[in-house]
Each structure stands twice: as structure tokens, then as C-alpha cells.
Motif scaffolding. Structure first.
Motif, PDB file in Angstrom:
ATOM      1  N   ASN A   1       0.825  -1.206   0.000  1.00 37.74           N
ATOM      2  CA  ASN A   1       0.000   0.000   0.000  1.00 37.74           C
ATOM      3  C   ASN A   1       0.860   1.256   0.000  1.00 37.74           C
ATOM      4  O   ASN A   1       0.575   2.215  -0.735  1.00 37.74           O
ATOM      5  CB  ASN A   1      -0.919  -0.008   1.226  1.00 37.74           C
ATOM      6  CG  ASN A   1      -2.297   0.503   0.899  1.00 37.74           C
ATOM      7  OD1 ASN A   1      -2.466   1.421   0.118  1.00 37.74           O
ATOM      8  ND2 ASN A   1      -3.312  -0.088   1.513  1.00 37.74           N
ATOM      9  N   ALA A   2       1.914   1.271   0.812  1.00 41.94           N
ATOM     10  CA  ALA A   2       2.794   2.439   0.867  1.00 41.94           C
ATOM     11  C   ALA A   2       3.526   2.655  -0.453  1.00 41.94           C
ATOM     12  O   ALA A   2       3.725   3.795  -0.890  1.00 41.94           O
ATOM     13  CB  ALA A   2       3.799   2.282   2.006  1.00 41.94           C
ATOM     14  N   THR A   3       3.930   1.554  -1.092  1.00 41.12           N
ATOM     15  CA  THR A   3       4.601   1.664  -2.391  1.00 41.12           C
ATOM     16  C   THR A   3       3.682   2.266  -3.437  1.00 41.12           C
ATOM     17  O   THR A   3       4.077   3.147  -4.213  1.00 41.12           O
ATOM     18  CB  THR A   3       5.095   0.281  -2.851  1.00 41.12           C
ATOM     19  OG1 THR A   3       5.984  -0.254  -1.870  1.00 41.12           O
ATOM     20  CG2 THR A   3       5.820   0.377  -4.187  1.00 41.12           C
ATOM     21  N   VAL A   4       2.430   1.791  -3.475  1.00 42.90           N
ATOM     22  CA  VAL A   4       1.456   2.329  -4.431  1.00 42.90           C
ATOM     23  C   VAL A   4       1.193   3.808  -4.166  1.00 42.90           C
ATOM     24  O   VAL A   4       1.189   4.637  -5.086  1.00 42.90           O
ATOM     25  CB  VAL A   4       0.144   1.527  -4.370  1.00 42.90           C
ATOM     26  CG1 VAL A   4      -0.943   2.192  -5.216  1.00 42.90           C
ATOM     27  CG2 VAL A   4       0.371   0.103  -4.852  1.00 42.90           C
ATOM     28  N   HIS A   5       0.993   4.152  -2.896  1.00 39.13           N
ATOM     29  CA  HIS A   5       0.740   5.548  -2.545  1.00 39.13           C
ATOM     30  C   HIS A   5       1.922   6.440  -2.923  1.00 39.13           C
ATOM     31  O   HIS A   5       1.751   7.548  -3.448  1.00 39.13           O
ATOM     32  CB  HIS A   5       0.462   5.676  -1.055  1.00 39.13           C
ATOM     33  CG  HIS A   5      -0.853   5.087  -0.656  1.00 39.13           C
ATOM     34  ND1 HIS A   5      -1.300   5.076   0.646  1.00 39.13           N
ATOM     35  CD2 HIS A   5      -1.827   4.489  -1.386  1.00 39.13           C
ATOM     36  CE1 HIS A   5      -2.495   4.483   0.688  1.00 39.13           C
ATOM     37  NE2 HIS A   5      -2.814   4.124  -0.526  1.00 39.13           N
TER      38      HIS A   5
ATOM     39  N   ARG B   1      -7.407   7.895  -8.345  1.00 41.93           N
ATOM     40  CA  ARG B   1      -8.265   6.715  -8.348  1.00 41.93           C
ATOM     41  C   ARG B   1      -7.520   5.480  -7.842  1.00 41.93           C
ATOM     42  O   ARG B   1      -8.056   4.688  -7.057  1.00 41.93           O
ATOM     43  CB  ARG B   1      -8.791   6.466  -9.765  1.00 41.93           C
ATOM     44  CG  ARG B   1      -9.805   7.509 -10.229  1.00 41.93           C
ATOM     45  CD  ARG B   1     -10.114   7.369 -11.702  1.00 41.93           C
ATOM     46  NE  ARG B   1     -10.938   8.472 -12.191  1.00 41.93           N
ATOM     47  CZ  ARG B   1     -11.164   8.727 -13.473  1.00 41.93           C
ATOM     48  NH1 ARG B   1     -10.595   7.964 -14.405  1.00 41.93           N
ATOM     49  NH2 ARG B   1     -11.924   9.738 -13.824  1.00 41.93           N
ATOM     50  N   VAL B   2      -6.280   5.306  -8.304  1.00 38.55           N
ATOM     51  CA  VAL B   2      -5.474   4.168  -7.838  1.00 38.55           C
ATOM     52  C   VAL B   2      -5.232   4.275  -6.332  1.00 38.55           C
ATOM     53  O   VAL B   2      -5.364   3.293  -5.589  1.00 38.55           O
ATOM     54  CB  VAL B   2      -4.139   4.105  -8.604  1.00 38.55           C
ATOM     55  CG1 VAL B   2      -3.241   3.011  -8.028  1.00 38.55           C
ATOM     56  CG2 VAL B   2      -4.384   3.851 -10.091  1.00 38.55           C
ATOM     57  N   HIS B   3      -4.879   5.468  -5.906  1.00 39.13           N
ATOM     58  CA  HIS B   3      -4.663   5.725  -4.477  1.00 39.13           C
ATOM     59  C   HIS B   3      -5.919   5.387  -3.688  1.00 39.13           C
ATOM     60  O   HIS B   3      -5.867   4.705  -2.650  1.00 39.13           O
ATOM     61  CB  HIS B   3      -4.288   7.203  -4.294  1.00 39.13           C
ATOM     62  CG  HIS B   3      -3.840   7.548  -2.919  1.00 39.13           C
ATOM     63  ND1 HIS B   3      -2.857   8.456  -2.651  1.00 39.13           N
ATOM     64  CD2 HIS B   3      -4.242   7.106  -1.700  1.00 39.13           C
ATOM     65  CE1 HIS B   3      -2.673   8.565  -1.350  1.00 39.13           C
ATOM     66  NE2 HIS B   3      -3.511   7.764  -0.756  1.00 39.13           N
TER      67      HIS B   3
ATOM     68  N   ALA C   1      -6.335   2.365  -0.885  1.00 33.77           N
ATOM     69  CA  ALA C   1      -6.649   2.818   0.471  1.00 33.77           C
ATOM     70  C   ALA C   1      -7.989   2.262   0.934  1.00 33.77           C
ATOM     71  O   ALA C   1      -8.146   1.862   2.095  1.00 33.77           O
ATOM     72  CB  ALA C   1      -6.668   4.348   0.516  1.00 33.77           C
ATOM     73  N   ALA C   2      -8.968   2.215   0.022  1.00 31.66           N
ATOM     74  CA  ALA C   2     -10.289   1.701   0.381  1.00 31.66           C
ATOM     75  C   ALA C   2     -10.238   0.214   0.704  1.00 31.66           C
ATOM     76  O   ALA C   2     -10.891  -0.252   1.647  1.00 31.66           O
ATOM     77  CB  ALA C   2     -11.269   1.959  -0.761  1.00 31.66           C
TER      78      ALA C   2
END
Length: 311
Positions: free
Chosen positions: A155-159, A194-196, A200-201
Motif C-alpha cells: 500500500n505504501a509503495t502504491v501511494h 483513483r489508484v490511491h 486505500a479503500a
């Protein structure tokens, strides 16, 4: 600004929390005190759980990991804030901003996952106490902690990628004290948002459902206990955990679900100070003050250390 006018910046400049020299000195003392107490409180929790044999259950194993990530998350933000309060230079390099954002996101996401894992642990302890040690074995606890860290890392990498895979041309000044820089980008970041939001959701809904379902079963299990003494014994087992969850999720809901037009930037900074710096301090205090076993271990430790010196 058109995408063609965007460039890659080499760093950012923070406005910080305030421009008043007097307030900056006060804020330095305040942040230093919070950081010191956070470090001492969480390290004390880790040492106490490691040394005291009564605290070698899975619940305290998860609690020690939560304290460990609180120790890591506090120095991510606090040193730069304190440095900005003392010197006029408030800049940060682009790689430094990326690292700061990733570490803060990783620790925050990991805390959400660990709170969900701890809720499941309390569910097993109260709903099925006879098989508790079998279900929550050391291997399972280790796998749950590693799994939480992996989910948080993804999740942190994507963010981080969605936040910094952008271009900044018209400004590199952030009206904040850490690195949420998406809003000053001159790129089209609608897809990034949107990806974020999706990642996150998934994590937020997953952890909230795990916590809610676990506590629904816990409440039903406690209500089925016939004796009043048994109920009073079961409630303190999970009393501190809902308090931490309420504070953390309440702050996140207030931060991200309120109308953006109804709050000032200064108010947003104050809320950000609470969830970045104050919450890591509150966690060991809440678990200490609302847990009889932790308070008992603290009194024993203090007694063993101080009484021999006084005799």
C-alpha cells in the motif's frame, strides 16, 4: 499548467506550521517533548513485554510490534519539523521527501493492519479460550505480523508511486510540514487519485470489517457468560484496544471525509500534527493505563528497581 510546461523538481520547500518566531520556539519544545515521550513510552513497552514472562502472549506480541512501528514513525516527521522551527531553511530534497512519505505511509498502514490483527486475537481469546494457545501459536502470530507488514509495504509503495510519479513546474512550495505534494503538481493526477483511493479503500474497509466482526462476536460471547464476575473479567481483556481504534479511525474519518471547503489549511495542519505525532504517544499511555496486567508489571518493575536502592 499544460503538461509540456512541467519539469522535474529537485526538492520542495515547507511553509511549516507557523511563521511566528515565538511560536516556532514553543513548537520546537512541544515537538521535542512529544518525540522524547513517544520514544521512551514505546521503548519501555517493548522492553517490559520482552522481559516480563507474564506478557509473552500473542496480544502483547502484537502490542510490542505496534510500539515498534510507533518508535519508527515518530522520527520520520518530528526531526524535520523541529529543524524547520530552529532554522530558516525549510527545504527538503526530492529523494528525502519520497523516503519520508513512504516510511510514514508504511507505518500508518501497518498500524491499521496490526489493530485488525489484534482485534482478531481478542476475538479468539474470548470466543474460544480453550483453543486460544493452539490457534494463536507463535508461528501464526509471526505470519500475521509479516503479512501486515507486506500489506502495508504494498500500500505504501502504491501511494508513494502515485504521489511522486508526477511533474511539478509552477511551484515546489508545500503549505504543510511534511510531504503530501500531489496538490501542487501540474500533471493530470486523476488516475493517480483513483489508484490511491482503490488501494486505500481496500485496506481501510478490510481492517474495519475485521475489527467490527471480531467485536460483534466478542460482545455476543461476553453476553453469554452467566456470571457477573466472568463478564467483568472479560471486558478489561479488550478495553484498551477499542480506545486506540476509536482515536485513530476517528481522526482519519474526520481528516478525509469532512467537506474540504469547510476547513482552513491551518486547521488541517493541527489535525495532521495529532495523527502524525500525538497518536504514537497516546498508544503506550492508553495500553498502560487501561490494562491491569501492564500496570501491575510496571509497579513490580519500579518496586524492584527503587526499593533495593532505598534499603
Amino acid at each position: 499548467m499544460a503538461p509540456g510546461n512541467c519539469t522535474r523538481v529537485t526538492g520542495f520547500i515547507f511553509w511549516g506550521i507557523t511563521d511566528s518566531p515565538k511560536l516556532q520556539n514553543i513548537l520546537f519544545v512541544f515537538f521535542f517533548a512529544i518525540s522524547f515521550c513517544t520514544l521512551v513510552g514505546n521503548v519501555w513497552m517493548i522492553v517490559l513485554i520482552s522481559v516480563d514472562s507474564q506478557h509473552h502472549s500473542s496480544m502483547y506480541f502484537f502490542l510490542s510490534n505496534l510500539s515498534l512501528f510507533d518508535v519508527v514513525s515518530s522520527p520520520v516527521i518530528a526531526p524535520k519539523v523541529m529543524l524547520s522551527s530552529l532554522v530558516k531553511s525549510k527545504d527538503i530534497s526530492f529523494p528525502g521527501c519520497v523516503v519520508q512519505f513512504f516510511l510514514f505511509s508504511f507505518c500508518g498502514n501497518n498500524e491499521l493492519c496490526l489493530l485488525a490483527v489484534t482485534a482478531y486475537d481478542r476475538f479468539v481469546a474470548i470466543y474460544n479460550p480453550l483453543l486460544y494457545n493452539v490457534i494463536m501459536s507463535k508461528r501464526v502470530c509471526f505470519q500475521l505480523v509479516v503479512g501486515s507488514s507486506l500489506c502495508a509495504c504494498v500500500n505504501a509503495t502504491v501511494h508513494t508511486c502515485t504521489e511522486f510519479n508526477l511533474s511539478f513546474g509552477h511551484s515546489n512550495v508545500l503549505n504543510h510540514f511534511f510531504c503530501p505534494c500531489q496538490e501542487i503538481s501540474c500533471s493530470d493526477f486523476r488516475i493517480n487519485k483513483r489508484v490511491h483511493f482503490i488501494f486505500a479503500a481496500i485496506e481501510t474497509i478490510g481492517t474495519i470489517l475485521t475489527i467490527l466482526i471480531s467485536y460483534i462476536y466478542i460482545i455476543f460471547a461476553i453476553l453469554r457468560i452467566c456470571s457477573t464476575a466472568g463478564r467483568h473479567k472479560a471486558f478489561p481483556t479488550c478495553a484498551s484496544h477499542p480506545t486506540v481504534i476509536s482515536i485513530l479511525y476517528g481522526t482519519l474519518i474526520f481528516t478525509y471525509l469532512r467537506p474540504s471547503s469547510g476547513s482552513s489549511v491551518d486547521w488541517e495542519k493541527m489535525v495532521a500534527v495529532f495523527y502524525t505525532l500525538v497518536i504514537p504517544l497516546l498508544n503506550p499511555l492508553i495500553y498502560s493505563l487501561r490494562n491491569k496486567e501492564v500496570k501491575g508489571a510496571l509497579r513490580t518493575t519500579v518496586y524492584q528497581k527503587l526499593v533495593p536502592q532505598c534499603m
